[in-house]
Motif scaffolding. Sequence first.
Motif, PDB file in Angstrom:
ATOM      1  N   ILE A  75       0.868  -1.182   0.000  1.00 42.11           N
ATOM      2  CA  ILE A  75       0.000   0.000   0.000  1.00 42.11           C
ATOM      3  C   ILE A  75       0.904   1.231   0.000  1.00 42.11           C
ATOM      4  CG2 ILE A  75      -1.747   1.316   1.256  1.00 42.11           C
ATOM      5  CD1 ILE A  75      -2.644  -1.325   2.513  1.00 42.11           C
ATOM      6  N   ASP A  76       0.662   2.148  -0.938  1.00 43.51           N
ATOM      7  CA  ASP A  76       1.393   3.415  -0.989  1.00 43.51           C
ATOM      8  C   ASP A  76       0.469   4.527  -0.522  1.00 43.51           C
ATOM      9  OD1 ASP A  76       3.765   2.373  -1.926  1.00 43.51           O
ATOM     10  OD2 ASP A  76       3.254   2.679  -4.034  1.00 43.51           O
ATOM     11  N   ILE A  77       0.957   5.367   0.379  1.00 43.16           N
ATOM     12  CA  ILE A  77       0.194   6.516   0.869  1.00 43.16           C
ATOM     13  C   ILE A  77       0.973   7.765   0.479  1.00 43.16           C
ATOM     14  CG2 ILE A  77      -0.756   7.687   2.884  1.00 43.16           C
ATOM     15  CD1 ILE A  77      -0.907   4.929   4.233  1.00 43.16           C
ATOM     16  N   TYR A  78       0.362   8.593  -0.393  1.00 42.19           N
ATOM     17  CA  TYR A  78       0.996   9.814  -0.868  1.00 42.19           C
ATOM     18  C   TYR A  78       0.492  11.014  -0.078  1.00 42.19           C
ATOM     19  CZ  TYR A  78       2.787   7.185  -4.815  1.00 42.19           C
ATOM     20  OH  TYR A  78       3.446   6.275  -5.576  1.00 42.19           O
ATOM     21  N   GLU A  79       1.360  11.982   0.135  1.00 41.16           N
ATOM     22  CA  GLU A  79       1.072  13.223   0.847  1.00 41.16           C
ATOM     23  C   GLU A  79       0.462  12.980   2.225  1.00 41.16           C
ATOM     24  OE1 GLU A  79      -1.394  15.489  -1.747  1.00 41.16           O
ATOM     25  OE2 GLU A  79       0.016  15.338  -3.411  1.00 41.16           O
ATOM     26  N   PRO A  80       1.137  12.184   3.077  1.00 42.01           N
ATOM     27  CA  PRO A  80       0.585  11.944   4.414  1.00 42.01           C
ATOM     28  C   PRO A  80       0.837  13.146   5.329  1.00 42.01           C
ATOM     29  CG  PRO A  80       2.668  10.834   4.205  1.00 42.01           C
ATOM     30  CD  PRO A  80       2.381  11.458   2.862  1.00 42.01           C
ATOM     31  N   SER A  81      -0.160  13.457   6.138  1.00 37.26           N
ATOM     32  CA  SER A  81       0.010  14.518   7.134  1.00 37.26           C
ATOM     33  C   SER A  81       0.536  13.882   8.423  1.00 37.26           C
ATOM     34  CB  SER A  81      -1.316  15.225   7.386  1.00 37.26           C
ATOM     35  OG  SER A  81      -2.246  14.322   7.933  1.00 37.26           O
ATOM     36  N   SER A  82       0.875  14.718   9.387  1.00 39.84           N
ATOM     37  CA  SER A  82       1.351  14.171  10.665  1.00 39.84           C
ATOM     38  C   SER A  82       0.218  13.427  11.374  1.00 39.84           C
ATOM     39  CB  SER A  82       1.876  15.291  11.550  1.00 39.84           C
ATOM     40  OG  SER A  82       0.860  16.242  11.790  1.00 39.84           O
ATOM     41  N   GLN A  83      -1.017  13.867  11.153  1.00 35.33           N
ATOM     42  CA  GLN A  83      -2.183  13.178  11.735  1.00 35.33           C
ATOM     43  C   GLN A  83      -2.317  11.766  11.134  1.00 35.33           C
ATOM     44  OE1 GLN A  83      -5.928  15.005  10.881  1.00 35.33           O
ATOM     45  NE2 GLN A  83      -7.030  13.812  12.428  1.00 35.33           N
ATOM     46  N   THR A  84      -2.052  11.627   9.829  1.00 37.45           N
ATOM     47  CA  THR A  84      -2.111  10.313   9.173  1.00 37.45           C
ATOM     48  C   THR A  84      -1.106   9.358   9.802  1.00 37.45           C
ATOM     49  OG1 THR A  84      -2.681  11.430   7.105  1.00 37.45           O
ATOM     50  CG2 THR A  84      -2.006   9.142   6.957  1.00 37.45           C
ATOM     51  N   ILE A  85       0.112   9.849   9.999  1.00 34.38           N
ATOM     52  CA  ILE A  85       1.171   9.008  10.570  1.00 34.38           C
ATOM     53  C   ILE A  85       0.823   8.609  11.999  1.00 34.38           C
ATOM     54  CG2 ILE A  85       3.604   8.971  11.239  1.00 34.38           C
ATOM     55  CD1 ILE A  85       4.079  10.859   8.824  1.00 34.38           C
ATOM     56  N   ASP A  86       0.281   9.536  12.786  1.00 38.25           N
ATOM     57  CA  ASP A  86      -0.110   9.229  14.161  1.00 38.25           C
ATOM     58  C   ASP A  86      -1.201   8.166  14.210  1.00 38.25           C
ATOM     59  OD1 ASP A  86       1.709  11.021  15.153  1.00 38.25           O
ATOM     60  OD2 ASP A  86       0.246  12.639  15.438  1.00 38.25           O
ATOM     61  N   LEU A  87      -2.211   8.290  13.347  1.00 42.15           N
ATOM     62  CA  LEU A  87      -3.297   7.306  13.330  1.00 42.15           C
ATOM     63  C   LEU A  87      -2.805   5.933  12.880  1.00 42.15           C
ATOM     64  CD1 LEU A  87      -6.302   9.372  11.929  1.00 42.15           C
ATOM     65  CD2 LEU A  87      -6.024   8.475  14.233  1.00 42.15           C
ATOM     66  N   LEU A  88      -1.875   5.901  11.923  1.00 45.52           N
ATOM     67  CA  LEU A  88      -1.338   4.613  11.468  1.00 45.52           C
ATOM     68  C   LEU A  88      -0.503   3.938  12.551  1.00 45.52           C
ATOM     69  CD1 LEU A  88      -0.339   5.423   7.795  1.00 45.52           C
ATOM     70  CD2 LEU A  88      -2.184   3.934   8.560  1.00 45.52           C
ATOM     71  N   MET A  89       0.201   4.726  13.358  1.00 43.33           N
ATOM     72  CA  MET A  89       1.005   4.153  14.439  1.00 43.33           C
ATOM     73  C   MET A  89       0.123   3.570  15.545  1.00 43.33           C
ATOM     74  SD  MET A  89       4.079   4.274  13.701  1.00 43.33           S
ATOM     75  CE  MET A  89       5.184   5.047  12.558  1.00 43.33           C
ATOM     76  N   LYS A  90      -1.046   4.163  15.762  1.00 43.35           N
ATOM     77  CA  LYS A  90      -1.949   3.699  16.823  1.00 43.35           C
ATOM     78  C   LYS A  90      -2.869   2.564  16.366  1.00 43.35           C
ATOM     79  CE  LYS A  90      -2.059   8.200  19.038  1.00 43.35           C
ATOM     80  NZ  LYS A  90      -2.859   9.402  19.296  1.00 43.35           N
ATOM     81  N   LEU A  91      -2.818   2.214  15.094  1.00 40.53           N
ATOM     82  CA  LEU A  91      -3.723   1.220  14.530  1.00 40.53           C
ATOM     83  C   LEU A  91      -3.394  -0.176  15.047  1.00 40.53           C
ATOM     84  CD1 LEU A  91      -6.023   1.259  12.469  1.00 40.53           C
ATOM     85  CD2 LEU A  91      -4.363   0.714  10.715  1.00 40.53           C
ATOM     86  N   ASN A  92      -4.421  -0.913  15.454  1.00 37.39           N
ATOM     87  CA  ASN A  92      -4.244  -2.302  15.905  1.00 37.39           C
ATOM     88  C   ASN A  92      -4.440  -3.241  14.721  1.00 37.39           C
ATOM     89  OD1 ASN A  92      -3.700  -1.811  18.587  1.00 37.39           O
ATOM     90  ND2 ASN A  92      -5.842  -1.848  19.184  1.00 37.39           N
TER      91      ASN A  92
END
Length: 103
Positions: A75-92
């Motif tokens: 999966i490629d995610i283009y133009e991620p914001s800091s909120q995107t990265i935070d939500l992906l790190m917290k994902l179970n």
Amino acid sequence: MSIENKIRIKLRAYNYNILNESCQEIIQTASRTQAKTIGPIPMPTKRRIYCILRSPHVDKDSREHFEIRTHTKIIDIYEPSSQTIDLLMKLNIHAGVDIEVKL
């Protein structure tokens, strides 16, 4: 020369149902923050085959074959914001899924 901001997530699992569920969770999380996603892109399934003798002393011709299939998706995610990265790190994610993230 512009450097593209991209996150590449590589997912591996033995069970493809768990892999598909994890991909959907990642895509839904990224779409909530208006990041562009491409994928999941299925990669070729790797098969590892093991040949085992049924009886260690006699009947060399009697053997069993077992295989393990490793399913992979990208999966490629283009133009991620800091909120995107935070939500992906917290994902179970399910326990059987191996995740590799490249920034």
